[in-house]
Design a protein around this motif. Structure first.
Motif, PDB file in Angstrom:
ATOM      1  N   PRO A 145       0.706  -1.193  -0.021  1.00 29.96           N
ATOM      2  CA  PRO A 145      -0.055   0.159  -0.160  1.00 29.96           C
ATOM      3  C   PRO A 145       0.932   1.144   0.062  1.00 29.96           C
ATOM      4  CG  PRO A 145       0.021  -0.938   2.049  1.00 29.96           C
ATOM      5  CD  PRO A 145       0.684  -1.941   1.371  1.00 29.96           C
ATOM      6  N   TRP A 147       2.075   4.611   1.276  1.00 33.21           N
ATOM      7  CA  TRP A 147       2.242   5.447   2.454  1.00 33.21           C
ATOM      8  C   TRP A 147       1.624   6.924   2.492  1.00 33.21           C
ATOM      9  CZ3 TRP A 147       3.347   3.064   7.064  1.00 33.21           C
ATOM     10  CH2 TRP A 147       4.061   1.833   6.972  1.00 33.21           C
ATOM     11  N   PRO A 227      -0.694  -4.219   4.805  1.00 30.83           N
ATOM     12  CA  PRO A 227      -1.997  -3.477   4.861  1.00 30.83           C
ATOM     13  C   PRO A 227      -2.292  -2.714   6.116  1.00 30.83           C
ATOM     14  CG  PRO A 227      -2.203  -5.250   3.354  1.00 30.83           C
ATOM     15  CD  PRO A 227      -1.088  -5.700   4.245  1.00 30.83           C
ATOM     16  N   PHE A 228      -2.041  -3.679   7.293  1.00 28.41           N
ATOM     17  CA  PHE A 228      -2.538  -3.309   8.669  1.00 28.41           C
ATOM     18  C   PHE A 228      -1.573  -2.194   9.194  1.00 28.41           C
ATOM     19  CE2 PHE A 228      -4.144  -7.606   7.966  1.00 28.41           C
ATOM     20  CZ  PHE A 228      -5.499  -7.408   8.316  1.00 28.41           C
ATOM     21  N   GLU A 231      -2.763   0.737   7.573  1.00 32.34           N
ATOM     22  CA  GLU A 231      -3.753   1.262   7.989  1.00 32.34           C
ATOM     23  C   GLU A 231      -3.568   1.960   9.510  1.00 32.34           C
ATOM     24  OE1 GLU A 231      -7.930   1.850   8.062  1.00 32.34           O
ATOM     25  OE2 GLU A 231      -6.912   0.592   6.531  1.00 32.34           O
ATOM     26  N   LYS A 234      -2.686   5.391   8.696  1.00 33.26           N
ATOM     27  CA  LYS A 234      -3.583   6.281   8.278  1.00 33.26           C
ATOM     28  C   LYS A 234      -4.651   6.611   9.171  1.00 33.26           C
ATOM     29  CE  LYS A 234      -6.900   4.233   5.851  1.00 33.26           C
ATOM     30  NZ  LYS A 234      -8.321   4.503   6.431  1.00 33.26           N
ATOM     31  N   ASP A 235      -5.017   5.757   9.947  1.00 32.14           N
ATOM     32  CA  ASP A 235      -6.210   6.021  10.861  1.00 32.14           C
ATOM     33  C   ASP A 235      -5.616   6.682  12.114  1.00 32.14           C
ATOM     34  OD1 ASP A 235      -7.881   4.516   9.196  1.00 32.14           O
ATOM     35  OD2 ASP A 235      -7.576   2.681  10.393  1.00 32.14           O
ATOM     36  N   SER A 252      -4.934  -4.926  15.249  1.00 34.16           N
ATOM     37  CA  SER A 252      -5.705  -4.651  14.026  1.00 34.16           C
ATOM     38  C   SER A 252      -5.242  -6.004  12.812  1.00 34.16           C
ATOM     39  CB  SER A 252      -5.052  -3.516  13.415  1.00 34.16           C
ATOM     40  OG  SER A 252      -3.893  -3.580  12.998  1.00 34.16           O
ATOM     41  N   TYR A 253      -4.231  -6.430  13.307  1.00 41.20           N
ATOM     42  CA  TYR A 253      -4.231  -7.947  12.371  1.00 41.20           C
ATOM     43  C   TYR A 253      -4.863  -8.828  12.849  1.00 41.20           C
ATOM     44  CZ  TYR A 253      -1.244 -11.671  10.285  1.00 41.20           C
ATOM     45  OH  TYR A 253      -0.601 -12.604   9.526  1.00 41.20           O
ATOM     46  N   ALA A 257      -8.803  -4.806   9.419  1.00 40.41           N
ATOM     47  CA  ALA A 257      -8.687  -3.368   9.083  1.00 40.41           C
ATOM     48  C   ALA A 257      -9.859  -2.562   9.269  1.00 40.41           C
ATOM     49  CB  ALA A 257      -8.196  -3.206   7.777  1.00 40.41           C
ATOM     50  N   SER A 258     -11.033  -3.099   8.601  1.00 43.37           N
ATOM     51  CA  SER A 258     -12.133  -2.182   8.664  1.00 43.37           C
ATOM     52  C   SER A 258     -12.629  -2.217  10.076  1.00 43.37           C
ATOM     53  CB  SER A 258     -13.028  -3.154   7.743  1.00 43.37           C
ATOM     54  OG  SER A 258     -14.611  -2.321   7.798  1.00 43.37           O
ATOM     55  N   SER A 261     -10.597   0.236  11.869  1.00 45.93           N
ATOM     56  CA  SER A 261     -10.748   1.657  11.331  1.00 45.93           C
ATOM     57  C   SER A 261     -12.076   2.518  12.109  1.00 45.93           C
ATOM     58  CB  SER A 261     -10.961   1.919   9.987  1.00 45.93           C
ATOM     59  OG  SER A 261     -11.030   3.069   9.504  1.00 45.93           O
TER      60      SER A 261
END
Length: 318
Positions: A145, A147, A227-228, A231, A234-235, A252-253, A257-258, A261
């Motif tokens: 992803p 950054w 991705p985690f 995430e 990002k969050d 989160s793993y 992720a959803s 978030s």
């Protein structure tokens, strides 16, 4: 491990050797000039023959992929952007050799899992008939992803200590098992898992049903983890200590992720005065204790372990 998967990875290894060439494989150093290395990550690679070998391998495969799209400027831009993103993440590892190795393993998988890098959003999977003569299970490439961290905080990555603990928590399983019972399975069920906590979708069952190797488990873990990390970056909008970031990646793993978030955990970290159903961050964190609708003692212990990392910097399982 089933035959098709074994042949696919054997072929990828041969491709890597043929791309790198005898002279490159004989080198001891990485693809770059160590005398000019300035970043902590590069200096770490220069002092580690294993990391240097992984760097040469990934660099050679990337160069080959770039040649394949030399006449497609859009594709070249996409390829170069992904490589730049990978190098940025690698440099964030600093002197953490485990972090560096995981990212190289992930990048190797992404590059060898695609026959060509295109200018579309996703890369094109390898042609099954070209590689094996018969159609293996479908494998969806997962690009690292981009950054896009909060400017006031900057991007972070999971520490080696965090990675080691997460692997220990998930435990390495080379055969599919039911995450509810821990028992090996020979047909797909909800919660089918393999490797370091990799959930197997029903459509991917044929890929994993006969098991995987330790190296494939590492590759899958690296692809799953990236991705985690992105995430959490990002969050979370406020400054974090390394142990706090690690704990957030670990939870989160596990919860997804959803879910992460949208969670009260994220809301309360970003704004402790946020109105949620919980009286504290501690209680919000530990509320994630159910699996398939049932309270799990394993998750109760896991949440306690994660909270100890976040609140006290104690990296310990149970």
């Amino acid at each position: 491990m089933h035959t098709l998967n074994t042949r696919r990875f054997s072929l990828l290894a041969l491709v890597a050797v043929s791309i790198t060439g005898g002279d490159a494989l004989a080198q001891d150093g990485p693809s770059f000039n160590c005398a000019q290395a300035k970043s902590a990550a590069k200096k770490t690679i220069c002092g580690d023959t294993n990391l240097a070998a992984r760097d040469r391998q990934v660099s050679a495969i990337y160069a080959s992929r770039l040649k394949e799209v030399r006449t497609d400027m859009g594709a070249r831009h996409t390829a170069m952007k992904r490589q730049k993103n990978f190098l940025k993440q690698r440099n964030l590892c600093g002197t953490d050799s485990a972090c560096i190795e995981d990212l190289y393993i992930t990048r190797f998988f992404d590059l060898t899992n695609c026959i060509i890098i295109t200018s579309s959003k996703e890369a094109i999977p390898q042609s099954p008939t070209t590689l094996t003569g018969s159609a293996p299970p479908k494998i969806e490439p997962t690009p690292l992803p981009d950054w896009k961290p909060n400017p006031s905080r900057g991007a972070m990555t999971l520490s080696g200590q965090g990675r080691t603990l997460l692997k220990d928590i998930e435990t390495l399983r080379l055969k599919p098992y039911n995450d509810q019972t821990g028992k090996e399975i020979n047909k797909w069920v909800e919660g089918a898992t393999i490797g370091y906590g990799h959930l197997i979708s029903q459509s991917d069952w044929d890929l994993y049903k006969n098991g995987i190797t330790t190296e494939e488990a590492k590759q899958t873990f690296g692809r799953d983890l990236a991705p985690f990390i992105a995430e959490v970056n990002k969050d979370i909008k406020v400054p974090l200590k390394q142990n706090e970031f690690d704990a957030l990646v670990v939870i989160s793993y596990n919860i997804g992720a959803s879910n992460f978030s949208k969670s009260s955990v994220v809301k309360l970290i970003n704004d402790p005065k946020s109105k949620t159903s919980y009286t504290s961050l501690d209680s919000a964190w530990k509320s994630w204790n159910k699996s398939q609708g049932k309270v799990s003692f394993g998750l109760i212990n896991r949440r306690a372990s994660e909270w100890n990392i976040y609140s006290q910097g104690i990296y310990q399982g149970w």
